[in-house]
Scaffold this active site. Sequence first.
Site: not given
Length: 209
Positions: A90-91
């Site tokens: 996840d960014t």
Amino acid sequence: MGLELPLWDNIKGKRLVLASASPRRKEIMEDMGLAFDVVTTLAPDENNPANYKTSEEYVADTALMKAIEVFGRCKTETSLEEADIVIGADTVVVIQGKILEKPRSEQEALDMIGQLSGQTHTVLTAVQILKKEKEGYSQSGFVENTSVTFSIIDKVVQEAYVRSGEPFDKAGGYGIQGSASLFVESINGDYWNVVGLPKNHLYRKLKLL
């Protein structure tokens, strides 16, 4: 002829799964020479940041949710082959303590680019790796941190960038590998982390499996 390296002998023959629909993460893992399948996660793409003390904890837990969901589905769904290793990621973009996810409208994308213009922000990518064990799985993970400074972006350019459609599937409303590269004045840390998957740190983690 390219140099052939014994990069992945330790996981040869293992079924590796990327729990992400991101074309950028897929391309990065292909560039790393990994053999893997993609199983798009059904876990929520966005968690609730208010439930966490830090942005790092938030992004790490969101990536873990994605990895766990895909690991479990690969084990229980007859249409899927069981996974030996699952990678969830996840960014997010963080500016002045505020987490910016993917924009959901043109106005939200404009607001994000406006906030980033002339400022330094942080890109966090969490990676969670689940490895099948005799009972359940073992977990390892990390959060990579990169600082990015944008020059001042003219309002007309901001609007044109949003109209291009590029911001809408990207954390913080921009892709450093696309037209937004023109806005980047400096970067401190892993470039690939900003794209969506830090190659070097992932390589080091996978070599320990």
